[in-house]
Write an enzyme that holds these catalytic residues in place. Sequence first.
Site, mmCIF file in Angstrom:
data_model
loop_
_atom_site.group_PDB
_atom_site.id
_atom_site.type_symbol
_atom_site.label_atom_id
_atom_site.label_comp_id
_atom_site.label_asym_id
_atom_site.label_seq_id
_atom_site.Cartn_x
_atom_site.Cartn_y
_atom_site.Cartn_z
ATOM 1 N N TYR A 182 12.923 27.822 -111.183
ATOM 2 C CA TYR A 182 11.807 27.791 -112.136
ATOM 3 C C TYR A 182 10.613 28.583 -111.595
ATOM 4 O O TYR A 182 10.037 29.414 -112.288
ATOM 5 C CB TYR A 182 11.410 26.343 -112.397
ATOM 6 C CG TYR A 182 10.363 26.174 -113.476
ATOM 7 C CD1 TYR A 182 10.706 26.273 -114.829
ATOM 8 C CD2 TYR A 182 9.034 25.917 -113.160
ATOM 9 C CE1 TYR A 182 9.746 26.119 -115.816
ATOM 10 C CE2 TYR A 182 8.078 25.764 -114.143
ATOM 11 C CZ TYR A 182 8.442 25.861 -115.473
ATOM 12 O OH TYR A 182 7.487 25.707 -116.464
ATOM 13 N N LYS A 186 8.898 31.978 -113.149
ATOM 14 C CA LYS A 186 7.528 32.026 -113.675
ATOM 15 C C LYS A 186 6.705 33.109 -112.976
ATOM 16 O O LYS A 186 5.819 33.697 -113.569
ATOM 17 C CB LYS A 186 6.867 30.651 -113.568
ATOM 18 C CG LYS A 186 7.504 29.620 -114.512
ATOM 19 C CD LYS A 186 7.467 30.090 -115.960
ATOM 20 C CE LYS A 186 8.054 29.100 -116.924
ATOM 21 N NZ LYS A 186 7.967 29.508 -118.338
#
Length: 285
Positions: A182, A186
Amino acid sequence: MASKLQLEGGIALVTGAAAGIGKETVLAFAEADVEGIVLADLNDASAVIEESKKFAKNENFRAIAVQLDVSDENAVRAMVDTAVNEFGRIDYCVHCAGMGNISGATTEHLKIDVFDKTVAVNIRGTMLVVSTVSKAMAAQEPRTCQNPSARNPTATRDLGRGSIVTIASVNAFVPAPGMMPYTSSKHAVIGITKTAALDNIKNHIRVNAVCPSWTDTPMMQASLQRVPQLGHIIQKLSPLGRAASPDEVADYIMFLCSPSATYINGSCLMIDAGLTLTAHGAASL
Ligand SMILES: NC(=O)c1ccc[n+]([C@@H]2O[C@H](COP(=O)([O-])OP(=O)(O)OC[C@H]3O[C@@H](n4cnc5c(N)ncnc54)[C@H](O)[C@@H]3O)[C@@H](O)[C@H]2O)c1
């Protein structure tokens, strides 16, 4: 209650529109007087269309749903074609479709399939949506806004050919344990956003990212199921002692799409109540 930002028309495309921040963004667009919205999601977004009609200000308001996986190149192209064919143009694109951290495995135990899936949805999906929408926006006429403020009644603001907003995260700047897929995805969203902002200067399209911390959506609820102590962590670490509500994030997105934000491009705006300022623990002293 202070008055909300109004967009006075225009067409919005929102991905991830069936739930969470995307759903709230659709409702905020309806309330902000846009004329049309395309709701794109893996899941059926027709219930959100019905809800949006309750808030719609524009007398010609119309919304349609497109079901797709944003990591599928042909499907993204078809989504953008549908938006342009149905509404003639895309003034605002808010790319909310994304997946959270699904495993929690730390670096030495990380499985490649989890990493690859996150890369496909969060990085490839963002690249495809931003790139394909940029192309469509670049081919359309720019818009202007007369009289953006009563303080300067003769002014005109150039709105350009459109505004694109991506959803990164505070994890685009700070890591968290067991969140490599994740967090790295990002970071990549920021890279995509800044490069697209630079490349699109010539097209007069603004591209910005918002970077929320915990926001109370189905994604956060899934994390709470997986990590039961997360509720306590949020209460302790968030300077406001709570997660953001999705409408707080949507309000920021509306600002970035509005004539008030015509000078903002390539920015990555934190929505974290100051969380990322408090790494040294001063907040809990
Ligand atoms: N909720 C948070 O705490 C939080 C914090 C920071 C950033 N974000 C980011 O905000 C964005 C939205 O998150 P959310 O909390 O609203 O999530 P959510 O899971 O509540 O909603 C996401 C929506 O995107 C859709 N979606 C997922 N994968 C898709 C795909 N491949 N193609 C099309 N649609 C897809 C889902 O069906 C769902 O409707 C994500 O990029 C997320 O990483 C969320």
